[in-house]
Design an enzyme around this catalytic site. Structure first.
Site, PDB file in Angstrom:
ATOM      1  N   CYS A 110      -8.395 -12.924  14.989  1.00  0.00           N
ATOM      2  CA  CYS A 110      -9.108 -13.975  14.254  1.00  0.00           C
ATOM      3  C   CYS A 110     -10.600 -13.964  14.609  1.00  0.00           C
ATOM      4  CB  CYS A 110      -8.461 -15.339  14.496  1.00  0.00           C
ATOM      5  SG  CYS A 110      -8.970 -16.590  13.283  1.00  0.00           S
ATOM      6  N   HIS A 124      -2.662 -14.231  13.058  1.00  0.00           N
ATOM      7  CA  HIS A 124      -2.382 -14.633  14.434  1.00  0.00           C
ATOM      8  C   HIS A 124      -1.005 -14.142  14.893  1.00  0.00           C
ATOM      9  CE1 HIS A 124      -5.794 -17.327  15.307  1.00  0.00           C
ATOM     10  NE2 HIS A 124      -5.778 -17.573  14.003  1.00  0.00           N
ATOM     11  N   GLU A 131       0.067 -14.180  17.767  1.00  0.00           N
ATOM     12  CA  GLU A 131       0.470 -15.014  18.910  1.00  0.00           C
ATOM     13  C   GLU A 131       1.048 -16.367  18.486  1.00  0.00           C
ATOM     14  OE1 GLU A 131      -3.748 -16.547  18.247  1.00  0.00           O
ATOM     15  OE2 GLU A 131      -2.490 -14.832  17.707  1.00  0.00           O
TER      16      GLU A 131
END
Length: 238
Positions: free
Chosen positions: A94, A184, A186
């Protein structure tokens, strides 16, 4: 053992921070089991350590924007170029993805298509077919997103690897050891749902409800972090 360094460039929003911990912890949890030592680093206030002591570097997301061009961003961009020169694997997520583009002469800015948020479909392109990280993923896969800004212009030496309907540059690679991903890997589904609440006013209630209903687990996207850690470990053992 040389660590995999996860670089925090700003804390998560307060509600998510109290519930899930900070950004770098999310990345470590997504990586899961690894033979590498995983270390956290404050990229805003502290220079990245000696490159020779690192297995790899992950630059996380941030509430800041690359277009602010703060002094610490310029310093970190210079350090990223040095990591690349020294053949140290780097993954930007990001904000980190946009900072990588900025570091190598690309341009980040507000996406003319507006906010991209929620669980979206990512399509990897032909150039990804031989990529050591992306080639293991399906041609289309789901990923979590939340960003107003994007990479508008890729660096001249970058290879685009994936896109979405709203963002043509969801991932790129520079050379053989630098990757950026706008989405993302994560984020869990639970984190994504909480993040949607942060843009509720922008979305409006109807779209917010729709976006929450569309949230799905994104195990394929998570593999970006898993495969990156594996690549870093293989380089150490090779």
């Amino acid at each position: 053992m040389k660590p995999l360094l996860i670089v925090n460039v700003g804390s998560a929003p307060e509600k998510q921070l109290s519930k899930f911990g900070d950004f770098e912890l999310w990345a470590k949890l997504a990586i899961g089991e690894t033979s590498l030592d995983v270390a956290f680093h404050d990229g805003i206030h502290t220079p990245i350590p000696d490159n020779e002591m690192l297995a790899g570097v992950v630059i996380m997301g941030s509430l800041s924007m690359v277009t602010e061009e703060a002094d610490w961003m310029k310093r970190l961009a210079s350090e990223i170029r040095q990591l690349c020169k020294n053949n140290i694997p780097v993954l930007g997520i990001c904000f980190g993805h946009q900072l990588l583009a900025y570091a190598f002469g690309g341009q980040a800015g507000f996406n003319p298509n507006g906010l991209e948020v929620g669980t979206v479909e990512i399509t990897r392109n032909k150039e990804s077919e031989n990529d050591p990280i992306f080639s293991t993923l399906p041609k289309q896969f789901l990923a979590q997103t939340i960003h107003f800004q994007s990479v508008l212009t890729l660096p001249e030496n970058a290879v685009c690897l994936a896109e979405s309907v709203l963002d043509n540059h969801h991932s790129f690679r520079i050379g053989s050891c630098v990757w950026g991903v706008q989405f993302h890997p994560e984020f869990s589904a639970e984190i994504m749902e909480e993040m949607l609440n942060n843009v509720a006013e922008t979305l409006g209630q109807d779209r917010l409800t729709e976006k929450k209903q569309q949230i799905r687990a994104t195990d394929n996207a998570r593999q970006i972090l898993v495969q990156f850690a594996r690549l870093c470990a293989d380089r150490l053992n090779g």
